[in-house]
Scaffold this active site. Structure first.
Site, short mmCIF file in Angstrom:
data_model
loop_
_atom_site.label_atom_id
_atom_site.label_comp_id
_atom_site.label_asym_id
_atom_site.label_seq_id
_atom_site.Cartn_x
_atom_site.Cartn_y
_atom_site.Cartn_z
N ASP A 37 0.99 -1.01 0.08
CA ASP A 37 0.07 0.17 -0.01
C ASP A 37 1.09 1.34 0.03
O ASP A 37 2.11 1.05 0.17
CB ASP A 37 -0.77 -0.07 1.26
CG ASP A 37 -2.16 0.66 0.98
OD1 ASP A 37 -3.20 0.28 0.89
OD2 ASP A 37 -2.21 2.01 0.90
N GLY A 75 -5.37 -1.91 -5.12
CA GLY A 75 -4.97 -0.60 -4.69
C GLY A 75 -5.57 0.56 -5.77
O GLY A 75 -5.65 0.48 -6.75
N TYR A 139 -14.37 8.22 -11.38
CA TYR A 139 -13.92 6.83 -10.91
C TYR A 139 -14.27 5.34 -11.72
O TYR A 139 -13.44 4.69 -12.20
CB TYR A 139 -14.60 6.81 -9.48
CG TYR A 139 -14.49 5.19 -8.89
CD1 TYR A 139 -13.35 4.78 -8.55
CD2 TYR A 139 -15.47 4.40 -8.70
CE1 TYR A 139 -13.28 3.38 -7.78
CE2 TYR A 139 -15.55 3.26 -8.15
CZ TYR A 139 -14.38 2.72 -7.71
OH TYR A 139 -14.38 1.43 -7.25
N LYS A 143 -11.75 2.89 -13.95
CA LYS A 143 -11.78 1.33 -13.92
C LYS A 143 -12.05 0.79 -15.24
O LYS A 143 -11.71 -0.31 -15.68
CB LYS A 143 -13.09 0.95 -12.94
CG LYS A 143 -12.69 1.59 -11.37
CD LYS A 143 -11.36 0.52 -10.76
CE LYS A 143 -11.41 0.74 -9.45
NZ LYS A 143 -10.20 -0.03 -8.84
P1 NAI Z 1 -10.03 1.34 0.15
O1 NAI Z 1 -10.28 2.71 -0.25
O2 NAI Z 1 -10.51 1.07 1.32
O3 NAI Z 1 -8.58 0.75 0.06
C1 NAI Z 1 -7.76 1.07 -1.22
C2 NAI Z 1 -6.58 1.10 -0.90
O4 NAI Z 1 -5.77 1.57 -1.90
C3 NAI Z 1 -6.21 2.03 0.22
O5 NAI Z 1 -5.40 1.49 1.39
C4 NAI Z 1 -5.22 3.28 -0.22
O6 NAI Z 1 -4.49 3.81 0.80
C5 NAI Z 1 -4.52 2.49 -1.49
N1 NAI Z 1 -4.28 3.58 -2.49
C6 NAI Z 1 -5.02 4.52 -2.99
N2 NAI Z 1 -4.27 5.40 -3.77
C7 NAI Z 1 -2.94 4.77 -3.77
C8 NAI Z 1 -1.79 4.94 -4.49
N3 NAI Z 1 -1.62 6.20 -5.18
N4 NAI Z 1 -0.75 4.14 -4.51
C9 NAI Z 1 -0.76 2.93 -3.51
N5 NAI Z 1 -2.01 2.61 -2.97
C10 NAI Z 1 -2.87 3.30 -3.28
O7 NAI Z 1 -10.91 0.47 -0.96
P2 NAI Z 1 -11.40 -0.93 -0.75
O8 NAI Z 1 -13.04 -0.90 -0.40
O9 NAI Z 1 -10.52 -2.01 0.02
O10 NAI Z 1 -11.55 -1.49 -2.47
C11 NAI Z 1 -10.24 -2.18 -2.69
C12 NAI Z 1 -10.41 -1.97 -4.33
O11 NAI Z 1 -11.82 -2.62 -4.77
C13 NAI Z 1 -10.47 -0.82 -4.86
O12 NAI Z 1 -9.80 -0.70 -6.12
C14 NAI Z 1 -11.90 -0.36 -5.23
O13 NAI Z 1 -12.08 0.53 -6.22
C15 NAI Z 1 -12.55 -1.75 -5.57
N6 NAI Z 1 -13.92 -1.97 -5.38
C16 NAI Z 1 -14.23 -2.02 -4.10
C17 NAI Z 1 -15.66 -2.20 -3.91
C18 NAI Z 1 -16.26 -2.44 -2.38
O14 NAI Z 1 -17.34 -2.61 -2.18
N7 NAI Z 1 -15.25 -2.34 -1.43
C19 NAI Z 1 -16.73 -2.13 -4.85
C20 NAI Z 1 -15.96 -1.88 -6.13
C21 NAI Z 1 -14.70 -1.97 -6.46
C1 15L Z 2 -17.29 1.07 -5.33
O1 15L Z 2 -16.70 0.96 -6.51
C2 15L Z 2 -16.75 1.57 -4.07
O2 15L Z 2 -15.27 1.15 -4.08
C3 15L Z 2 -17.43 0.72 -2.83
O3 15L Z 2 -16.82 1.85 -1.79
C4 15L Z 2 -18.71 1.22 -2.81
O4 15L Z 2 -19.04 2.22 -3.14
C5 15L Z 2 -19.40 0.24 -4.03
O5 15L Z 2 -18.67 0.64 -5.15
C6 15L Z 2 -20.87 0.32 -4.55
O6 15L Z 2 -21.29 0.44 -5.57
O7 15L Z 2 -21.58 0.05 -3.41
#
Ligand code: NAI
Ligand code: 15L
Length: 268
Positions: A37, A75, A139, A143
């Protein structure tokens, strides 16, 4: 089923919500789990390595990728916001990741895409992964770029990728929309495992959802990865209905699959 098919696996976004949920689970998929990270998140435990890297820094990303056999790429910026950070993390960052994979011979990537690639389809539609992208946000556009870039690296360099259009992966569905989009952490791990272990992955786009009764997505094109969800949002339905108001059908966030993302911003 043998799920440990890689010696060293890289998990990016390890400090984030899904990274933390997967840290223990992914240890079953490899001998050594490299966690990365850009922010500090603690020391490496047994069978772990920690490499701090900002995705926008090509040299740091190259060092992060060197020596791993496969990548789970979580990430990046995970919500809608100003374009600057999205550009650095999700566009330049994903390019840096694939260039590093090419240089270091990594042949399989699981990429956390998002349902926001297709967020401007209506909640009354069921879509397949063959429908054109209709991003609902900058965003979502970033993606979609990651999906296209990974297809290029597959066609040109034979790097296989699963683009997981994750719905809403949280401990429980937070609202009525998430009854359709919910993906449990266990099912997320099952889905990633399926993508890491299927013999031929190719370039695959897969909706990341549990076995929810109400859904807007059809994964029929992804049978080859063998993902079988075992959880369902249905057990939360009654409680979610009890604590939330009936939807306003004139609200764009209710009409479109992307929910609130369809009206977030502008930010700059
Ligand atoms: P999060 O925001 O909690 O974690 C993302 C991580 O990426 C953070 O720890 C952050 O420090 C790191 N990051 C951000 N910019 C960075 C950079 N420039 N260099 C290195 N690291 C960086 O998000 P979450 O919920 O854990 O999601 C993980 C992945 O899954 C993301 O790519 C998100 O777009 C995708 N995603 C998540 C969903 C969900 O429901 N949690 C839904 C759809 C997609
Ligand atoms: C995403 O892509 C986001 O990373 C997550 O935080 C949620 O907002 C999710 O979509 C969603 O659509 O619920």
């Amino acid at each position: 089923m043998t799920i440990k098919v890689h010696h060293k696996l890289l998990l990016t976004g390890a400090a984030g919500g899904l990274g933390q949920a997967l840290r223990e689970r992914l240890k079953a998929n490899c001998d050594v789990l490299r966690l990365s990270d850009r922010v500090r998140f603690g020391e490496a435990g047994a069978h772990e390595e920690v490499v701090l890297a900002d995705l926008s820094d090509a040299d740091a990303v190259s060092a992060m990728v060197q020596g791993v056999d496969a990548i789970v790429h979580l990430g990046g910026v995970s919500v809608e916001g100003p374009f600057g950070p999205i550009l650095q993390a999700n566009i330049l960052g994903v390019y840096n990741l694939y260039e590093a994979a090419r240089k270091h011979g990594v042949k399989r990537v699981v990429f956390a895409s998002s349902n926001h690639v297709t967020g401007f389809y209506r909640q009354s539609q069921t879509i397949t992964t063959h429908e054109p992208a209709r991003p609902d946000s900058l965003y979502g556009v970033s993606k979609a770029f990651g999906e296209d870039l990974s297809r290029f690296y597959f066609d040109r360099y034979a790097i296989e990728t699963a683009c997981l259009r994750i719905g809403s992966s949280f401990p429980e569905p937070r609202d009525r929309r998430m009854l359709a989009t919910w993906l449990s952490f266990e099912d997320l791990h099952r889905l990633i495992t399926a993508c890491l272990t299927t013999p031929v992955l190719g370039h695959s786009i897969i909706f990341g959802m549990s076995d929810n009764a109400v859904t807007w997505w059809d994964n029929a094109q992804a049978r080859h990865v063998g993902y079988v969800p075992q959880d369902s949002s249905d057990v939360f339905r009654e409680a979610v209905y009890a604590r939330t108001l009936a939807p306003d059908l004139s609200d764009a966030a209710v009409q479109f699959q992307g929910g609130g993302f369809v009206k977030a911003g502008p930010f700059e």
